[in-house]
Design a protein around this motif. Structure first.
Motif, mmCIF file in Angstrom:
data_model
loop_
_atom_site.group_PDB
_atom_site.id
_atom_site.type_symbol
_atom_site.label_atom_id
_atom_site.label_comp_id
_atom_site.label_asym_id
_atom_site.label_seq_id
_atom_site.Cartn_x
_atom_site.Cartn_y
_atom_site.Cartn_z
ATOM 1 N N PRO A 1 0.828 -1.219 0.000
ATOM 2 C CA PRO A 1 0.000 0.000 0.000
ATOM 3 C C PRO A 1 0.855 1.259 0.000
ATOM 4 C CG PRO A 1 0.014 -1.001 2.176
ATOM 5 C CD PRO A 1 0.674 -1.981 1.254
ATOM 6 N N ILE A 2 0.361 2.291 -0.663
ATOM 7 C CA ILE A 2 1.013 3.603 -0.645
ATOM 8 C C ILE A 2 0.582 4.330 0.624
ATOM 9 C CG2 ILE A 2 1.175 5.838 -1.814
ATOM 10 C CD1 ILE A 2 0.598 4.343 -4.443
ATOM 11 N N VAL A 3 1.545 4.900 1.342
ATOM 12 C CA VAL A 3 1.247 5.637 2.578
ATOM 13 C C VAL A 3 1.728 7.080 2.442
ATOM 14 C CG1 VAL A 3 1.328 3.572 4.015
ATOM 15 C CG2 VAL A 3 3.422 4.891 3.632
ATOM 16 N N ALA A 4 1.281 7.915 3.361
ATOM 17 C CA ALA A 4 1.613 9.340 3.310
ATOM 18 C C ALA A 4 3.098 9.577 3.581
ATOM 19 C CB ALA A 4 0.779 10.104 4.328
ATOM 20 N N GLN A 5 3.656 10.557 2.868
ATOM 21 C CA GLN A 5 5.039 10.964 3.080
ATOM 22 C C GLN A 5 5.118 11.972 4.232
ATOM 23 O OE1 GLN A 5 7.593 9.412 1.224
ATOM 24 N NE2 GLN A 5 5.765 8.183 0.786
ATOM 25 N N GLN A 6 6.348 12.268 4.652
ATOM 26 C CA GLN A 6 6.554 13.090 5.840
ATOM 27 C C GLN A 6 5.887 14.467 5.752
ATOM 28 O OE1 GLN A 6 7.817 12.380 8.870
ATOM 29 N NE2 GLN A 6 7.892 10.272 8.107
ATOM 30 N N ASP A 7 5.938 15.105 4.585
ATOM 31 C CA ASP A 7 5.350 16.441 4.480
ATOM 32 C C ASP A 7 3.848 16.395 4.682
ATOM 33 O OD1 ASP A 7 5.022 15.062 2.094
ATOM 34 O OD2 ASP A 7 5.021 16.893 0.869
ATOM 35 N N GLU A 8 3.179 15.347 4.158
ATOM 36 C CA GLU A 8 1.741 15.226 4.363
ATOM 37 C C GLU A 8 1.426 14.870 5.811
ATOM 38 O OE1 GLU A 8 -2.303 13.177 2.529
ATOM 39 O OE2 GLU A 8 -0.351 12.569 1.727
ATOM 40 N N LEU A 9 2.243 14.029 6.415
ATOM 41 C CA LEU A 9 2.032 13.667 7.812
ATOM 42 C C LEU A 9 2.102 14.894 8.717
ATOM 43 C CD1 LEU A 9 4.182 10.400 7.961
ATOM 44 C CD2 LEU A 9 1.692 10.546 8.124
ATOM 45 N N ARG A 10 2.992 15.826 8.367
ATOM 46 C CA ARG A 10 3.105 17.055 9.153
ATOM 47 C C ARG A 10 1.884 17.948 8.965
ATOM 48 N NH1 ARG A 10 8.678 16.622 7.681
ATOM 49 N NH2 ARG A 10 8.294 17.859 5.801
ATOM 50 N N ARG A 11 1.371 17.989 7.734
ATOM 51 C CA ARG A 11 0.238 18.862 7.414
ATOM 52 C C ARG A 11 -1.094 18.295 7.894
ATOM 53 N NH1 ARG A 11 -0.651 18.513 2.486
ATOM 54 N NH2 ARG A 11 1.154 17.410 1.662
ATOM 55 N N ASN A 12 -1.204 16.969 7.891
ATOM 56 C CA ASN A 12 -2.499 16.337 8.151
ATOM 57 C C ASN A 12 -2.293 15.051 8.953
ATOM 58 O OD1 ASN A 12 -5.101 15.386 8.132
ATOM 59 N ND2 ASN A 12 -5.179 14.959 5.936
ATOM 60 N N THR A 13 -2.527 15.122 10.247
ATOM 61 C CA THR A 13 -2.299 13.948 11.101
ATOM 62 C C THR A 13 -3.238 12.800 10.757
ATOM 63 O OG1 THR A 13 -3.806 14.880 12.772
ATOM 64 C CG2 THR A 13 -1.457 15.338 13.022
ATOM 65 N N ARG A 14 -4.385 13.106 10.138
ATOM 66 C CA ARG A 14 -5.329 12.053 9.763
ATOM 67 C C ARG A 14 -4.730 11.087 8.747
ATOM 68 N NH1 ARG A 14 -9.521 11.543 5.782
ATOM 69 N NH2 ARG A 14 -11.188 10.208 6.514
ATOM 70 N N SER A 15 -3.701 11.525 8.047
ATOM 71 C CA SER A 15 -3.103 10.681 7.006
ATOM 72 C C SER A 15 -2.224 9.569 7.571
ATOM 73 C CB SER A 15 -2.269 11.549 6.048
ATOM 74 O OG SER A 15 -1.152 12.120 6.719
ATOM 75 N N ARG A 16 -1.994 9.583 8.887
ATOM 76 C CA ARG A 16 -1.086 8.599 9.492
ATOM 77 C C ARG A 16 -1.515 7.158 9.234
ATOM 78 N NH1 ARG A 16 -0.826 10.739 15.581
ATOM 79 N NH2 ARG A 16 -3.053 10.795 15.079
ATOM 80 N N SER A 17 -2.799 6.898 9.299
ATOM 81 C CA SER A 17 -3.284 5.525 9.142
ATOM 82 C C SER A 17 -3.787 5.220 7.739
ATOM 83 C CB SER A 17 -4.402 5.252 10.159
ATOM 84 O OG SER A 17 -5.442 6.201 10.014
ATOM 85 N N ALA A 18 -3.641 6.169 6.825
ATOM 86 C CA ALA A 18 -4.169 5.985 5.462
ATOM 87 C C ALA A 18 -3.304 5.029 4.638
ATOM 88 C CB ALA A 18 -4.261 7.333 4.758
ATOM 89 N N LYS A 19 -3.968 4.141 3.915
ATOM 90 C CA LYS A 19 -3.288 3.222 3.001
ATOM 91 C C LYS A 19 -4.032 3.210 1.669
ATOM 92 C CE LYS A 19 -1.351 0.083 6.482
ATOM 93 N NZ LYS A 19 -1.302 -1.314 6.977
ATOM 94 N N LEU A 20 -3.295 3.410 0.607
ATOM 95 C CA LEU A 20 -3.884 3.436 -0.721
ATOM 96 C C LEU A 20 -3.509 2.163 -1.478
ATOM 97 C CD1 LEU A 20 -5.133 4.780 -3.312
ATOM 98 C CD2 LEU A 20 -2.902 5.879 -3.646
ATOM 99 N N ARG A 21 -4.520 1.469 -1.957
ATOM 100 C CA ARG A 21 -4.298 0.294 -2.816
ATOM 101 C C ARG A 21 -4.973 0.538 -4.161
ATOM 102 N NH1 ARG A 21 -1.920 -4.073 -0.280
ATOM 103 N NH2 ARG A 21 -2.003 -4.032 2.001
ATOM 104 N N VAL A 22 -4.312 0.103 -5.219
ATOM 105 C CA VAL A 22 -4.793 0.362 -6.586
ATOM 106 C C VAL A 22 -4.754 -0.942 -7.384
ATOM 107 C CG1 VAL A 22 -4.483 1.743 -8.671
ATOM 108 C CG2 VAL A 22 -3.799 2.671 -6.440
ATOM 109 N N ALA A 23 -5.800 -1.162 -8.186
ATOM 110 C CA ALA A 23 -5.839 -2.338 -9.058
ATOM 111 C C ALA A 23 -6.421 -1.937 -10.413
ATOM 112 C CB ALA A 23 -6.683 -3.451 -8.422
ATOM 113 N N GLU A 24 -6.125 -2.761 -11.414
ATOM 114 C CA GLU A 24 -6.571 -2.492 -12.786
ATOM 115 C C GLU A 24 -7.391 -3.675 -13.289
ATOM 116 O OE1 GLU A 24 -3.779 -0.623 -15.700
ATOM 117 O OE2 GLU A 24 -4.039 -2.533 -16.755
ATOM 118 N N LYS A 25 -8.524 -3.372 -13.918
ATOM 119 C CA LYS A 25 -9.396 -4.425 -14.460
ATOM 120 C C LYS A 25 -8.690 -5.084 -15.642
ATOM 121 C CE LYS A 25 -13.485 -6.454 -15.370
ATOM 122 N NZ LYS A 25 -14.641 -5.613 -15.719
ATOM 123 N N ARG A 26 -8.622 -6.399 -15.623
ATOM 124 C CA ARG A 26 -7.959 -7.145 -16.711
ATOM 125 C C ARG A 26 -8.829 -7.147 -17.967
ATOM 126 N NH1 ARG A 26 -3.543 -10.082 -15.055
ATOM 127 N NH2 ARG A 26 -3.318 -10.417 -12.809
#
Length: 326
Positions: free
Chosen positions: A301-326
């Motif tokens: 999963p993609i997670v927030a980088q340090q600059d976003e973590l500083r700006r938005n504490t809510r992003s600490r637990s965020a995980k982004l997953r991406v998939a593509e339809k075959r």
């Protein structure tokens, strides 16, 4: 001297000038979009494509999608909370659908849309919902135990704590809140609810202070998370959306999901990988294999980088997953 005086006057004028609130500032006040650039980049947006934002909220992700669409592109924005409508941009390419995204396929068909090029879902609660005291989402305020994202529904957090059995309460606090003493908490609620009112946040917290483990704010945050997920059927809603997304996406279309809880992340991860919510066990006497619907784009999963973590504490637990339809 005259020039210095003029420059000083200009500087003073600029420092006192207060511009009108921009759309972006209004959106930020309502909700700060998490993993914005990462999720939009991952969708690989086609300028003339058709896209769905399952959780419009403050409109941050939607505006970013629109910025990459041409005049032929379309965006369908879902949000069951009527408050989100105020953030709609004045843009003919957007269709706002005030419905839970568990009904995504049904309402897209009403718009004569049978397939789309991308789907985005930023799960969880908006900053606006947390900050509106009377919504009952936050432990910071005293209000009724509500927690409904859609205020048209009748099922509230108070009804859960007042009517669920001890076993039901134990299960939801353990699974959705990962509460350390979930069994004790459930037992205590059942023991006190007929003699002490649990209808308000303060009443609920005061009645249960004796069983709090560790930091009270963290403890009640976990308890409230569990109740919110139960009230809004968040796990079931996510599963229904994922199942529909598999048939809605064009081949090559992408789905990006941002989760804030380990249960949600596991559901998304497994469905992207196996097209199922249950673990598939290899059987030694069969060769039957289910063809994968999705190609996984994010191995991790993609997670927030340090600059976003500083700006938005809510992003600490965020995980982004991406998939593509075959």
């Amino acid at each position: 001297m005259a020039k210095k005086k003029l420059d000083r006057q200009k500087s003073d004028a600029l420092s006192t000038f207060q511009p009108e609130e921009t759309a972006a500032e209004s959106e930020q006040a309502y909700h700060v979009p998490v993993l914005l650039q990462e999720s939009i980049d991952a969708l690989q947006i086609k300028p003339d494509g058709v896209y769905v934002d399952c959780t419009f909220g403050g409109g941050g992700h939607s505006r970013a999608v629109l910025a990459r669409l041409n005049e032929n592109g379309r965006l369908y924005a879902f949000d069951q909370d009527e408050d989100a409508r105020r953030n709609l941009p004045d843009d003919s390419r957007v269709v706002f659908i005030q419905q839970n995204f568990r009904h995504i396929r049904r309402f897209l068909r009403l718009e004569n849309i049978k397939a789309v090029d991308g789907i985005l879902a930023d799960l969880g609660v908006s900053s606006h919902q947390f900050d509106e005291a009377d919504r009952g989402f936050s432990i910071r305020y005293d209000a009724e135990m509500d927690m409904r994202m859609d205020r048209k529904q009748v099922h509230t957090a108070y009804e859960v704590v007042q009517n669920y059995t001890e076993a039901q309460l134990h299960k939801l606090f353990e699974q959705f809140g990962e509460v350390t003493n979930a069994k004790t908490l459930a037992k205590t609620i059942v023991a006190v609810r007929n003699t002490v009112s649990l209808k308000t946040i303060d009443g609920f917290k005061n009645a249960l202070r004796a069983v709090v483990k560790g930091n009270p704010n963290k403890y009640f945050a976990q308890v409230f998370q569990a109740l919110r997920m139960e009230v809004n059927e968040e796990v079931q809603v996510l599963k229904e959306m994922l199942e529909q997304a598999a048939s809605l996406l064009h081949p090559g279309g992408r789905i990006a999901v941002i989760t804030f809880h380990s249960i949600e992340d596991r559901i998304v991860k497994r469905f992207f990988k196996e097209g199922s919510f249950e673990e598939i066990v290899d059987h030694p006497f069969t060769n039957e294999q289910k063809e994968a619907v999705f190609k996984i784009i994010t191995k991790k999963p993609i997670v927030a980088q340090q600059d976003e973590l500083r700006r938005n504490t809510r992003s600490r637990s965020a995980k982004l997953r991406v998939a593509e339809k075959r």
